[in-house]
Design a protein around this motif. Structure first.
Motif, PDB file in Angstrom:
ATOM      1  N   VAL A  37       0.825  -1.206   0.000  1.00 62.73           N
ATOM      2  CA  VAL A  37       0.000   0.000   0.000  1.00 62.73           C
ATOM      3  C   VAL A  37       0.861   1.259   0.000  1.00 62.73           C
ATOM      4  O   VAL A  37       2.033   1.239   0.378  1.00 62.73           O
ATOM      5  CB  VAL A  37      -0.946   0.026   1.219  1.00 62.73           C
ATOM      6  N   THR A  64      -2.022  -2.958  -3.872  1.00 60.74           N
ATOM      7  CA  THR A  64      -3.044  -2.919  -2.833  1.00 60.74           C
ATOM      8  C   THR A  64      -3.319  -1.468  -2.471  1.00 60.74           C
ATOM      9  O   THR A  64      -2.414  -0.628  -2.438  1.00 60.74           O
ATOM     10  CB  THR A  64      -2.607  -3.702  -1.581  1.00 60.74           C
ATOM     11  N   LEU A  65      -4.582  -1.174  -2.181  1.00 65.05           N
ATOM     12  CA  LEU A  65      -5.039   0.194  -1.959  1.00 65.05           C
ATOM     13  C   LEU A  65      -5.727   0.306  -0.607  1.00 65.05           C
ATOM     14  O   LEU A  65      -6.347  -0.646  -0.126  1.00 65.05           O
ATOM     15  CB  LEU A  65      -6.026   0.616  -3.055  1.00 65.05           C
ATOM     16  N   ILE A  66      -5.661   1.511  -0.034  1.00 65.24           N
ATOM     17  CA  ILE A  66      -6.328   1.742   1.236  1.00 65.24           C
ATOM     18  C   ILE A  66      -7.501   2.703   1.098  1.00 65.24           C
ATOM     19  O   ILE A  66      -8.210   2.951   2.078  1.00 65.24           O
ATOM     20  CB  ILE A  66      -5.349   2.283   2.296  1.00 65.24           C
TER      21      ILE A  66
END
Length: 294
Positions: free
Chosen positions: A197, A223-225
């Protein structure tokens, strides 16, 4: 079981305890969603998060996005119940945290087999500790087993930085050697590998630059938040027009009758092998599944 290609450019973490976030999932353009029972859920909210996830999957039997559930480690007080809940939800995959040995994967595989879980439920592995990095090659070999469930590595850059005391700044210069090692091991095991992230979700320029870096390193996605990061990730990990044109010409060349049984051909002054054909087919599968620049 033969693995099916899935685009994984943008992989969004969604806390299973966040009802508002769960309600928004269907409207998002993320390729995949990780419903998180681990880090994003406080210890006193684990039970409620599991129940929320059960309700969500009962109410949403299908999804345009690939759906993954991240559970707590089996050795933890929540792991066993998380795995049972995840299995019951029948996601596309279950993400295992802090994987350090092949046994961390095979142990869960055996439980899924013993409980007659569908073979469509795959396993993803978080590589986020020094031991996990050192053993990444052995772990990735499970991806070569026809009876295995392992499909993907997910890198936990925050945990790696914390466990090693390494700075994640300076364009990740001090992390890059380990990230490349993880990518190499994943590809040797024919696994996808998703980058870690980017913590400052308000810094889209910095995020986009890190996505571009990750794509050049060989990662399949990030991956993302936060949903605000989806568009930039999809753009960075999507093949560009040059790559698409090259892929089309390679596929067309090998489709010619005179090249049907040839392992190597000449194309535009270059020697092209069947490994280039396989990569071209993967590029076009990604383009076709994401609906861009056909």
């Amino acid at each position: 079981m033969r693995k099916t290609f899935r685009p994984r450019r943008s992989v969004l973490y969604v806390p299973a305890s966040n009802a508002k976030a769960l309600a928004k999932v269907a409207s998002l353009d993320a390729d995949a969603v990780i419903f998180d029972l681990e880090d994003a859920v406080a210890p006193d909210a684990k039970d409620d998060a599991r129940e929320a996830l059960r309700h969500y999957f009962r109410a949403n039997l299908s999804s345009k996005a690939e759906r993954i559930i991240r559970i707590n480690a089996l050795a933890s007080e929540w792991g066993a119940e998380d795995l049972l809940a995840a299995r019951a939800c029948k996601p596309d995959a279950i993400l295992l945290p802090k994987v350090e040995t092949p046994q961390d994967i095979t142990g869960v595989t055996e439980i899924l087999e013993e409980t007659d879980a569908s073979e469509n439920v795959r396993l993803w592995a978080m590589i986020e500790t020094p031991r996990g990095i050192l053993n990444a090659d052995e772990i990735a070999e499970l991806g070569l087993r026809s009876t295995g469930r392992l499909d993907c590595f997910v890198v936990g850059t925050n945990d790696i930085a914390k466990e090693t005391g390494t700075s994640a700044g300076d364009n990740r210069a001090y992390l890059v050697p380990w990230l490349m090692q993880i990518v190499l091991c994943a590809k040797a095991g024919r696994l996808d590998v998703i980058d870690g992230v980017y913590n400052d979700f308000a810094d889209i320029d910095g995020f986009t630059a890190e996505c571009t870096q990750g794509a050049k390193m060989g990662f399949d996605g990030k991956t993302l938040i936060h949903p605000a990061q989806i568009g930039a990730a999809n753009g960075a990990f999507q093949p560009d027009d040059v790559a698409i044109a090259d892929a089309k010409s390679i596929i067309a060349a090998f489709a010619l009758p005179e090249n049907a049984n040839r392992g190597v051909i000449a194309l535009h002054g270059k020697m092209i092998e069947r490994l280039h054909l396989a990569n071209a087919e993967k590029i076009m599968a990604k383009v076709q599944m994401t609906g861009d620049r056909l």
